[in-house]
Scaffold this active site. Structure first.
Site, PDB file in Angstrom:
ATOM      1  N   ARG A   1       0.819  -1.210   0.000  1.00  0.00           N
ATOM      2  CA  ARG A   1       0.000   0.000   0.000  1.00  0.00           C
ATOM      3  C   ARG A   1       0.853   1.261   0.000  1.00  0.00           C
ATOM      4  O   ARG A   1       0.528   2.240  -0.661  1.00  0.00           O
ATOM      5  CB  ARG A   1      -0.948  -0.017   1.205  1.00  0.00           C
TER       6      ARG A   1
ATOM      7  N   TYR B   1      -6.679  -0.833  -6.692  1.00  0.00           N
ATOM      8  CA  TYR B   1      -6.102  -2.095  -6.189  1.00  0.00           C
ATOM      9  C   TYR B   1      -5.397  -1.955  -4.829  1.00  0.00           C
ATOM     10  O   TYR B   1      -5.262  -0.867  -4.328  1.00  0.00           O
ATOM     11  CB  TYR B   1      -5.246  -2.806  -7.233  1.00  0.00           C
ATOM     12  N   GLU B   2      -5.019  -3.078  -4.257  1.00  0.00           N
ATOM     13  CA  GLU B   2      -4.481  -3.129  -2.887  1.00  0.00           C
ATOM     14  C   GLU B   2      -5.467  -2.536  -1.882  1.00  0.00           C
ATOM     15  O   GLU B   2      -5.079  -1.897  -0.909  1.00  0.00           O
ATOM     16  CB  GLU B   2      -3.149  -2.385  -2.768  1.00  0.00           C
ATOM     17  N   GLY B   3      -6.748  -2.747  -2.118  1.00  0.00           N
ATOM     18  CA  GLY B   3      -7.777  -2.163  -1.251  1.00  0.00           C
ATOM     19  C   GLY B   3      -8.225  -0.848  -1.835  1.00  0.00           C
ATOM     20  O   GLY B   3      -7.474   0.136  -1.813  1.00  0.00           O
TER      21      GLY B   3
ATOM     22  N   GLN C   1      -9.483   1.917   2.328  1.00  0.00           N
ATOM     23  CA  GLN C   1      -8.408   2.584   3.088  1.00  0.00           C
ATOM     24  C   GLN C   1      -9.011   3.503   4.139  1.00  0.00           C
ATOM     25  O   GLN C   1      -8.553   3.560   5.280  1.00  0.00           O
ATOM     26  CB  GLN C   1      -7.505   3.399   2.146  1.00  0.00           C
TER      27      GLN C   1
END
Lengths: 597, 597
Positions: free
Chosen positions: B296, B440-442, B447
């Site tokens: 992240r 992406y990556e959450g 977040q």
């Protein structure tokens, strides 16, 4: 595959309950716009958009237009058939006077229909849309002879139109343009030069293409005062209306671009092409601005249109995609997970887009009705005041609706998570397509400058003062209306911010024009928020009035009240930050030397 | 063709003058990071980015990756050669301990180098970037045996890594995942299932690909507490380190997507593939979160990277494109028109991006140094406090830097007018590439929830209180510093907004959790503004301190002071609107029934 359902009911609510179309019966053409007719037109447009144009949207994006070495351009599969239906349906001329084969209906109807078409397929809708722009310019500025020869076929859509302004070295600054015109003995002109970014400049949809072209007559003054507008057809037209020889204009190539792949963006080469004067020599910019104003309103509509269709798809996905549980406890315990519409952050996105869409649609309709008054009223004072409104609101609508349209397409895409980034869902196409609307017909920074630099001070600020007066009077007259208070109070506060910002410009921009330039963009958006907030008050009021007698529509009307509150609580507070930025002035924005960048 | 020049001087200024790398000599590896070494590493990374990766960026976008029926994927022309240089340069392992063939240098250096690589070619940089994420997870959670067998080759880059979380029906909600693992007699597992959106899942750059895969061991508890992390190599590895048989994992297809075309986004099919346990059974999410946190931060860097390269190209165009005249009178009277950098609205754009970039770079560096402390310090208290910082700031950096990165790419594109919409200038690619980092990556909404739902209240709010305390102490200690006042005062005000918002959540989210959910996104951005504002104070202070002895760099330092002021005047005021939205609560956001949408 993206879905689309045209918001016919919302459009009818706005036309009938908010703006009371039936009060305009004195305007020519409006008596034809009976509730039945309006209903039928909108439902037919909806059907065509949903069933014909929507399925072609991804096709158009994937295939794009194809240029061949002979200068021809072919449009994507299915576009030809769909365009035939545009012609058969008479969609281009809904609001054009009957003498040129139009239907003379209100311009407001055209804007709604165009919204539907653009939501369904923006790249396609540009072909008829640009033709409408060209028709507007010809109606206003062309000689009777040119009108008779060209307008009927354009209104039918058998011939399409384009506008040719940009050249490789000049876009915004048209004073630099180099295309040349030389007068011929027969009164026509020979046009030479290269134009770029010409939407629909060449394609296979229509029998002829009528280019409106800016060029400089030999010996004309330098700068913008030496620019003339010409009509240059792809095929010359014989006196009997049949097509004659190919004119010396050709498409040199088409651009590879971010989106709107289904619309051809052409480099047009004029090699001594025959053209005819539109309006007066050296007054081309004037004529072009007529076209631009119509076009800018239309581009604003594109922003709204993409916001609407992106919203609808995000809603459908949010109801269907199961992921996680509501933080306040499972809402659909029988399913493996809750649909993501239960999550507040997804709601935040959906409500934001919705709160924009409905107010933006109202703003367009309000302004389109003003355009009808400006063009059709017999009362000069009324015409002038409507024209003031148009001049003031057009840059706001173009700038704010396209910025929000793009931002909302991005928000809607976000609801899809990773799936939004994949082509097949169509969400990323909406984002790519929406992006151009912020750029063309005058980039949005130019709209802001037009608003602050030209429109605010024009005629002693008559237009902006009239706007302030209208909103203030509206607020004053409802000061004891408790049910409306929750909407009126925030609007009053934000109107105050707008007035304060306008005052700040008056006091600080004379001395230092950069102060206006540096704050213009924030001012445009501040204005947009206030205008949309005003629309929400009008919508809420109409919904409140209708609720007691609402049967089946109570839920829809209540939803409007909730959405209005959302706008007031969550979006309108943005005016404070806009004001702070404006009042910061140009200092730190302009301080660095150019080579410090 | 886009340009790029890596901001080496700015990075060195931050490392040396703002964050005083030389004060960290007690941390393992930092003594190796002498000024000479750091300078050499950054200049080498800059050269590689500018000369090798930049020219391949458009190529990668145009060609994309190609999937063949045998399941192989080929990367665009030139990627193989460039990747060879990644391996030869040892770029993946800069911050990995020497025992696994890394160089042990500070993680802060890795982040800077990754920024350069991503600016030059984001799609390419993801291949080594994902490998770094996989290395981080293995370092933290894998057994000694797995580490010895897999890490050295991954650190060298001869093998690359991936992370496999998402399945067709589940992304954010990993509790739903279905991939299965069955334990074998030899202690290995057979993994079966389908994973989607796997970046770099298959390609032709490396000899082997090491997949980290989440799956559910037969009989494991339902939900997230029954998920385990496995290492599944594309080729099995013999005991002597040589490659053995092909494992039963294959790439079923690659996605057609909006951007990052040069990186393969794969559907991965696991058909009884052999895998090994990483960490403990049913604790896979834990292990994955280690990887996610590193990743992240890296994704936040991607946002910054695209903002930076888009900015540089917009500046170059703004200096070169002649259009119109300055509203305060011609600035370049010898030219046909002024370059558009003279226009306040263009300046507004350039200054906004610049004011983000420099502070964002500082924020990344500050946090990367905390990560070094968290991993390397011998003082447990110091480690814990650094870890608190990481936990708190990671979602802010991921969410805010990628939102701004995308928004800034769009702004920079706008400077180009119509030319920004055309593929050949590369601006629209930056926009398309930047978009994925928000997803992406959450996704960024996640977040925000992580920040508000998990990080704020953790350990009695220890992390956020430490942050407040640091900034407040900073402000207090400088209360009589007149030169700094212009930066400190706005920061104090915005810090107040952040504290007020935090308090509001404490008072209102317990009773009604939706109040936290509905305000989380605005809170993340409010936090981001305060964090960036704090960075600008630190930068301004360092610039003021250096100015008296600055010779050649005075203009650059003065530019920092002006940019800091711009941030305070034009960007930081956004905290007021964010606070107003948060305090509006969840009411109108959540009121509509699901079927009212």
């Amino acid at each position: 595959m993206p879905i689309y359902k045209a918001p016919v009911d919302d459009a009818l609510f706005l036309l009938n309950d908010v703006f009371h179309l039936d009060h305009y019966g004195n305007l020519p053409g409006f008596s034809d716009a009976s509730p039945d007719v309006v209903d039928a037109v909108l439902r037919e447009a909806a059907k065509f958009s949903e069933e014909v144009l929507t399925p072609l949207n991804r096709v158009g994006d994937k295939e794009g237009c194809k240029w061949a070495a002979d200068g021809s351009v072919s449009t994507p599969t299915g576009f030809k058939d769909a365009y035939k239906q545009i012609v058969e349906g008479g969609w281009i001329g809904i609001s054009v006077p009957a003498e040129f084969r139009g239907q003379g209906l209100p311009a407001a109807l055209t804007e709604i229909v165009n919204e539907f078409f653009c939501s369904a397929n923006m790249a396609f809708a540009m072909y008829p849309g640009l033709t409408q722009g060209a028709i507007a310019a010809l109606l206003m500025h062309a000689s009777g002879e040119l009108k008779t020869k060209f307008l009927p076929k354009m209104v039918e859509g058998v011939w399409t139109g384009t506008m040719n302004l940009t050249e490789p070295h000049c876009g915004t600054d048209l004073g630099l343009l180099r295309s040349k015109a030389t007068k011929q003995a027969d009164g026509s002109y020979k046009i030479s030069g290269t134009k770029i970014f010409i939407s629909a400049g060449e394609h296979d949809l229509s029998e002829n293409i009528i280019h409106l072209v800016l060029a400089r007559i030999e010996g004309a003054p330098a700068g913008t005062k030496g620019i003339t507008l010409f009509l240059v057809p792809k095929f010359l037209v014989n006196d009997d209306g049949s097509l004659g020889a190919r004119n010396a204009v050709s498409c040199g190539s088409i651009e590879e671009k971010m989106g709107i792949h289904g619309n051809s963006t052409c480099v047009m080469n004029y090699d001594g092409a025959t053209g005819w004067l539109i309006g007066e020599e050296n007054r081309g910019l004037n004529a072009m601005f007529t076209m631009m104003n119509e076009a800018r309103l239309g581009v604003g509509v594109q922003g709204l249109a993409l916001s609407e269709v992106a919203y609808q798809n995000a809603v459908a996905y949010a109801k269907e995609r199961l992921q996680g549980r509501s933080i306040s406890g499972a809402k659909y315990p029988d399913k493996a997970a809750d649909p993501i519409i239960v999550h507040p952050d997804v709601r935040r996105i959906l409500m934001s887009i919705r709160a924009f869409n409905e107010a933006a649609r109202a703003l367009v309709m309000w302004t389109a009705l003003k355009s009808d008054i400006a063009h059709r009223s017999e009362d000069e004072k009324e015409r002038k005041s409507a024209d003031d409104h148009m001049g003031l609101l057009t840059p706001v609508i173009k700038g704010v609706l396209t910025d929000s349209g793009f931002a909302n397409a991005v928000l809607a895409q976000q609801v899809f998570g990773g799936h939004g980034y994949i082509a097949e869902h169509g969400m990323e196409q909406f984002v790519r397509d929406a992006r151009i609307a912020q750029i063309y017909e005058g980039a949005n920074g130019i709209q802001a400058l037009d608003l602050v630099g030209r429109k605010l001070g024009k005629d002693g600020g008559r237009a902006i003062l009239a706007f302030f007066n209208e909103v203030q009077t509206y607020l004053k007259e409802r000061v004891n209306n408790d049910a409306m208070n929750v909407y009126l109070k925030p609007l009053g506060q934000s109107l105050g911010h707008l007035q304060q910002a306008s005052m700040w410009f008056m006091q600080n921009a004379m001395v230092k024009p950069d102060n206006a330039g540096a704050g213009s963009y924030d001012y445009m958006h501040l204005f947009g928020l206030v205008a949309l907030g005003y629309m929400w008050c009008r919508i809420a009021e109409a919904a409140l009035a209708k609720l007691p007698k609402a049967n089946g529509s109570a839920a829809r009307l209540n939803a409007k009240l909730v959405t209005a509150r959302f706008f007031m609580e969550r979006m309108l507070p943005g005016t404070a930050t806009r004001l702070a930025r404006i009042e910061a002035g140009a200092g730190s924005t302009m301080e660095l030397a150019d080579d410090a960048f």
